[in-house]
Write a protein that holds these residues in place. Structure first.
Motif, PDB file in Angstrom:
ATOM      1  N   HIS A 134       0.350  -1.442   0.516  1.00  0.00           N
ATOM      2  CA  HIS A 134       0.319  -0.001   0.498  1.00  0.00           C
ATOM      3  C   HIS A 134       0.851   1.133  -0.300  1.00  0.00           C
ATOM      4  CE1 HIS A 134      -3.050   2.389   1.877  1.00  0.00           C
ATOM      5  NE2 HIS A 134      -2.086   3.249   1.809  1.00  0.00           N
ATOM      6  N   TYR A 135       0.081   2.169  -0.504  1.00  0.00           N
ATOM      7  CA  TYR A 135       1.126   3.471  -0.714  1.00  0.00           C
ATOM      8  C   TYR A 135       0.109   4.817  -1.008  1.00  0.00           C
ATOM      9  CZ  TYR A 135       2.606   3.369  -5.288  1.00  0.00           C
ATOM     10  OH  TYR A 135       2.580   3.000  -7.161  1.00  0.00           O
ATOM     11  N   PHE A 136       0.210   6.146  -0.816  1.00  0.00           N
ATOM     12  CA  PHE A 136      -0.559   6.731  -0.993  1.00  0.00           C
ATOM     13  C   PHE A 136       0.047   7.910  -2.162  1.00  0.00           C
ATOM     14  CE2 PHE A 136      -2.959  11.207   0.049  1.00  0.00           C
ATOM     15  CZ  PHE A 136      -3.859  10.398  -0.451  1.00  0.00           C
ATOM     16  N   ARG A 137      -0.350   7.933  -3.575  1.00  0.00           N
ATOM     17  CA  ARG A 137      -0.439   8.444  -4.011  1.00  0.00           C
ATOM     18  C   ARG A 137      -0.891  10.436  -4.046  1.00  0.00           C
ATOM     19  NH1 ARG A 137       0.037   6.672 -10.134  1.00  0.00           N
ATOM     20  NH2 ARG A 137       2.362   5.745  -8.963  1.00  0.00           N
ATOM     21  N   LEU A 138       0.235  11.025  -4.019  1.00  0.00           N
ATOM     22  CA  LEU A 138       0.009  12.538  -3.301  1.00  0.00           C
ATOM     23  C   LEU A 138      -0.269  13.237  -5.716  1.00  0.00           C
ATOM     24  CD1 LEU A 138       1.815  13.807  -1.051  1.00  0.00           C
ATOM     25  CD2 LEU A 138      -0.802  13.820  -0.854  1.00  0.00           C
ATOM     26  N   CYS A 139      -1.273  14.439  -4.851  1.00  0.00           N
ATOM     27  CA  CYS A 139      -1.827  14.784  -6.403  1.00  0.00           C
ATOM     28  C   CYS A 139      -0.090  16.582  -6.651  1.00  0.00           C
ATOM     29  CB  CYS A 139      -2.928  15.776  -6.340  1.00  0.00           C
ATOM     30  SG  CYS A 139      -3.056  17.208  -7.664  1.00  0.00           S
ATOM     31  N   PHE A 140       0.364  16.476  -7.473  1.00  0.00           N
ATOM     32  CA  PHE A 140       1.892  17.147  -7.488  1.00  0.00           C
ATOM     33  C   PHE A 140       1.263  18.311  -8.856  1.00  0.00           C
ATOM     34  CE2 PHE A 140       2.657  13.215 -10.524  1.00  0.00           C
ATOM     35  CZ  PHE A 140       2.445  14.112 -11.638  1.00  0.00           C
ATOM     36  N   ASP A 141      -0.498  18.255  -9.120  1.00  0.00           N
ATOM     37  CA  ASP A 141      -0.295  19.432 -10.083  1.00  0.00           C
ATOM     38  C   ASP A 141      -0.349  21.196  -9.519  1.00  0.00           C
ATOM     39  OD1 ASP A 141      -2.114  21.787 -11.330  1.00  0.00           O
ATOM     40  OD2 ASP A 141      -4.297  20.250 -11.444  1.00  0.00           O
ATOM     41  N   PRO A 142       0.445  21.675  -9.432  1.00  0.00           N
ATOM     42  CA  PRO A 142       0.706  22.834  -9.127  1.00  0.00           C
ATOM     43  C   PRO A 142      -0.467  23.583  -8.755  1.00  0.00           C
ATOM     44  CG  PRO A 142       2.239  22.948 -11.126  1.00  0.00           C
ATOM     45  CD  PRO A 142       1.154  21.471 -10.943  1.00  0.00           C
ATOM     46  N   LYS A 143      -1.265  23.572  -9.362  1.00  0.00           N
ATOM     47  CA  LYS A 143      -2.932  24.500  -9.008  1.00  0.00           C
ATOM     48  C   LYS A 143      -3.537  24.054  -7.578  1.00  0.00           C
ATOM     49  CE  LYS A 143      -3.138  25.870 -13.534  1.00  0.00           C
ATOM     50  NZ  LYS A 143      -5.253  25.808 -14.874  1.00  0.00           N
ATOM     51  N   LYS A 144      -3.284  22.464  -7.488  1.00  0.00           N
ATOM     52  CA  LYS A 144      -4.006  21.936  -6.255  1.00  0.00           C
ATOM     53  C   LYS A 144      -3.029  20.904  -5.475  1.00  0.00           C
ATOM     54  CE  LYS A 144      -7.854  20.884  -8.881  1.00  0.00           C
ATOM     55  NZ  LYS A 144      -8.733  19.882 -10.155  1.00  0.00           N
ATOM     56  N   MET A 145      -2.017  21.657  -5.494  1.00  0.00           N
ATOM     57  CA  MET A 145      -0.628  20.925  -4.922  1.00  0.00           C
ATOM     58  C   MET A 145      -0.672  20.614  -3.219  1.00  0.00           C
ATOM     59  SD  MET A 145       3.156  19.819  -5.073  1.00  0.00           S
ATOM     60  CE  MET A 145       3.303  21.193  -6.008  1.00  0.00           C
ATOM     61  N   VAL A 157       7.407  19.192  -9.400  1.00  0.00           N
ATOM     62  CA  VAL A 157       7.197  18.464  -8.649  1.00  0.00           C
ATOM     63  C   VAL A 157       6.698  17.293  -9.626  1.00  0.00           C
ATOM     64  CG1 VAL A 157       6.305  16.406  -6.712  1.00  0.00           C
ATOM     65  CG2 VAL A 157       6.667  19.057  -6.548  1.00  0.00           C
ATOM     66  N   TYR A 158       7.230  16.709  -9.887  1.00  0.00           N
ATOM     67  CA  TYR A 158       7.210  15.376 -11.418  1.00  0.00           C
ATOM     68  C   TYR A 158       6.409  14.029 -10.137  1.00  0.00           C
ATOM     69  CZ  TYR A 158      10.032  17.804 -14.500  1.00  0.00           C
ATOM     70  OH  TYR A 158      10.122  18.297 -15.012  1.00  0.00           O
ATOM     71  N   ASN A 159       7.038  13.553  -8.883  1.00  0.00           N
ATOM     72  CA  ASN A 159       5.790  12.929  -8.238  1.00  0.00           C
ATOM     73  C   ASN A 159       6.421  12.762  -6.942  1.00  0.00           C
ATOM     74  OD1 ASN A 159       5.870   9.672  -6.734  1.00  0.00           O
ATOM     75  ND2 ASN A 159       5.141   9.413  -8.969  1.00  0.00           N
ATOM     76  N   ALA A 160       4.762  12.795  -6.451  1.00  0.00           N
ATOM     77  CA  ALA A 160       5.638  12.180  -4.477  1.00  0.00           C
ATOM     78  C   ALA A 160       4.500  11.162  -3.750  1.00  0.00           C
ATOM     79  CB  ALA A 160       4.603  13.701  -4.464  1.00  0.00           C
ATOM     80  N   SER A 161       4.660  11.097  -3.042  1.00  0.00           N
ATOM     81  CA  SER A 161       3.931   9.394  -2.774  1.00  0.00           C
ATOM     82  C   SER A 161       3.995   9.504  -0.864  1.00  0.00           C
ATOM     83  CB  SER A 161       4.172   8.013  -3.173  1.00  0.00           C
ATOM     84  OG  SER A 161       5.388   8.212  -2.924  1.00  0.00           O
ATOM     85  N   ILE A 162       3.340   9.336   0.177  1.00  0.00           N
ATOM     86  CA  ILE A 162       3.473   8.581   1.284  1.00  0.00           C
ATOM     87  C   ILE A 162       3.310   7.693   1.271  1.00  0.00           C
ATOM     88  CG2 ILE A 162       1.885   8.989   3.788  1.00  0.00           C
ATOM     89  CD1 ILE A 162       0.682  11.515   2.339  1.00  0.00           C
ATOM     90  N   ARG A 163       4.311   6.833   1.741  1.00  0.00           N
ATOM     91  CA  ARG A 163       4.905   5.179   3.156  1.00  0.00           C
ATOM     92  C   ARG A 163       4.893   5.819   3.853  1.00  0.00           C
ATOM     93  NH1 ARG A 163       6.721   3.036  -2.669  1.00  0.00           N
ATOM     94  NH2 ARG A 163       6.393   4.776  -3.999  1.00  0.00           N
ATOM     95  N   TYR A 164       4.241   4.278   4.280  1.00  0.00           N
ATOM     96  CA  TYR A 164       4.043   4.138   6.940  1.00  0.00           C
ATOM     97  C   TYR A 164       5.506   3.155   6.580  1.00  0.00           C
ATOM     98  CZ  TYR A 164       3.082   1.459  10.398  1.00  0.00           C
ATOM     99  OH  TYR A 164       2.280   0.493  11.088  1.00  0.00           O
ATOM    100  N   VAL A 165       5.698   4.274   7.816  1.00  0.00           N
ATOM    101  CA  VAL A 165       7.433   3.444   7.973  1.00  0.00           C
ATOM    102  C   VAL A 165       6.903   2.841   8.763  1.00  0.00           C
ATOM    103  CG1 VAL A 165       9.712   3.666   8.251  1.00  0.00           C
ATOM    104  CG2 VAL A 165       9.093   4.854   6.499  1.00  0.00           C
ATOM    105  N   LYS A 166       8.002   1.939   9.519  1.00  0.00           N
ATOM    106  CA  LYS A 166       7.486   0.753  11.029  1.00  0.00           C
ATOM    107  C   LYS A 166       8.655   1.593  11.884  1.00  0.00           C
ATOM    108  CE  LYS A 166       5.020  -2.212  13.116  1.00  0.00           C
ATOM    109  NZ  LYS A 166       4.357  -2.432  13.453  1.00  0.00           N
TER     110      LYS A 166
END
Length: 362
Positions: free
Chosen positions: A35-46, A161-170
């Motif tokens: 699982h991971y979460f992909r963040l919107c990198f549209d500059p208008k809705k960053m 920004v071309y890509n941004a994501s959130i990942r869980y770290v134990k």
């Protein structure tokens, strides 16, 4: 981990809703294998919205599958798309929409395929810009406020920004530079374009330091292995265990045989123990019977590319010059290393010996 067949689905949501979604739908769901979460990198809705990507194991049975082929320079369409946004950042909104559409398509996939990221298309041969990474870590209760802060900081500095994501770290309590020393954390990974003009690099240095200042005050930290933009004080605050590591370094490597730029910049400034600059690692090693045997065993059983007896004779001959520094010894060794090569017959014999050892290991 076996290569299992997986079903993939995606859920689009407001970033503010992600933490609640993760706690209710992901963390205790044993069916989710990745699982991971992909963040919107549209500059208008960053960073206003994002897509949760869930991979469910269809079966615990491992399978054999081919890893998708990637051309030497990457997929042409991906390379063209990246080339366009590099030169025309106004198309970043379109790039996000393309990524969003692709992410929302549910499909079947195996674990190896999901873990294989085609990266060749991102290699940038330009001398005027490059793609850089940054990564930050925050505990769950700080995630939403940090994402909001980071999005504003990136927009303020016009970071493409071309890509941004959130990942869980134990949580990881092991001795060393841990990113999750006290509790589970969330990692925020950024992939962005960076101009290589000195003034633009300095601009990035300043916004990165601003982000680290925020993290210092909000129980967070940053990934050490990227650009050394953090100040010495920021490093020491985010990684207080540096003192313990410095002491271990003194204990096991008092002559600093193994160092790198990171260690020199962030640990040595406060390491007041003097190192003997005249100490010779070559002389220390080859005058010590135990260490000399270690080198001998390495040459005879692991490296097997040089005649151990000839090499030892060569090094002993070079070391007869008592005034030669390690740098001079190394330089002389470079010039004369051919003297320790195997004969053709011996070289073939060593190859067969190496193959036999490999066969035995297998």
């Amino acid at each position: 981990t076996p290569n299992t067949r997986m079903s993939y689905n995606a859920v689009e949501m407001s970033v503010k809703d992600y933490l609640s979604y993760f706690k209710k739908q992901v963390i205790n769901n044993e069916k989710i294998g990745m699982h991971y979460f992909r963040l919107c990198f549209d500059p208008k809705k960053m960073f206003e919205t994002g897509i949760a990507l869930n991979f469910f194991e269809d079966s615990p049975q491992g399978i054999i599958s081919d890893i998708p082929f990637e051309p030497e320079r990457g997929n042409t369409a991906d390379r063209v798309k990246l080339g366009v946004v590099r030169r025309l950042p106004q198309f970043l909104s379109n790039a996000w929409q393309m990524e969003r559409s692709g992410s929302l398509k549910e499909k079947k996939i195996d674990r190896n395929e999901a873990m294989t990221f085609h990266l060749r298309c991102i290699f940038n041969e330009s001398s005027i810009d490059a793609e850089w990474l940054q990564e930050y870590f925050v505990p769950a209760h700080q995630l939403n406020t940090f994402i909001s802060f980071l999005g504003k900081e990136l927009k303020k500095n016009n970071v493409p920004v071309y890509n941004a994501s959130i990942r869980y770290v134990k949580q990881n309590e092991s001795v060393g530079f841990s990113y999750a020393r006290n509790e589970d954390m969330f990692a925020i990974v950024l992939f962005f374009n960076q101009s290589l003009l000195p003034k633009e690099i300095q601009k990035t240095r300043l916004w990165v330091q601003s982000v680290i200042d925020y993290l210092k005050e909000h129980e967070g930290t940053y990934y050490l292995s990227y650009q050394n933009f953090a100040t010495l004080k920021q490093f020491q605050t985010c990684y207080p265990e540096w003192k313990v590591i410095a002491e271990k370094k003194k204990q096991y490597d008092p002559q600093l045989l193994f160092v790198n730029g990171f260690y020199e910049e962030y640990v040595l400034p406060k390491n007041n123990e003097t190192v003997d600059i005249n100490h010779s690692h070559f002389r220390s090693t080859f005058s010590n019977p135990t260490e000399r045997k270690w080198v001998k065993d390495f040459l005879n059983h692991t490296f097997m590319e040089l005649d151990q007896k000839k090499l030892f004779e060569l090094i002993d001959d070079i070391l007869t010059d008592t005034n030669a520094s390690d740098a001079k010894v190394y330089s002389a060794l470079q010039k004369r290393i051919g003297e320790s090569s195997f004969s053709l017959v011996k070289k073939i014999s060593q190859r067969l010996k190496s193959i036999s050892a490999l066969k035995k290991d297998l």
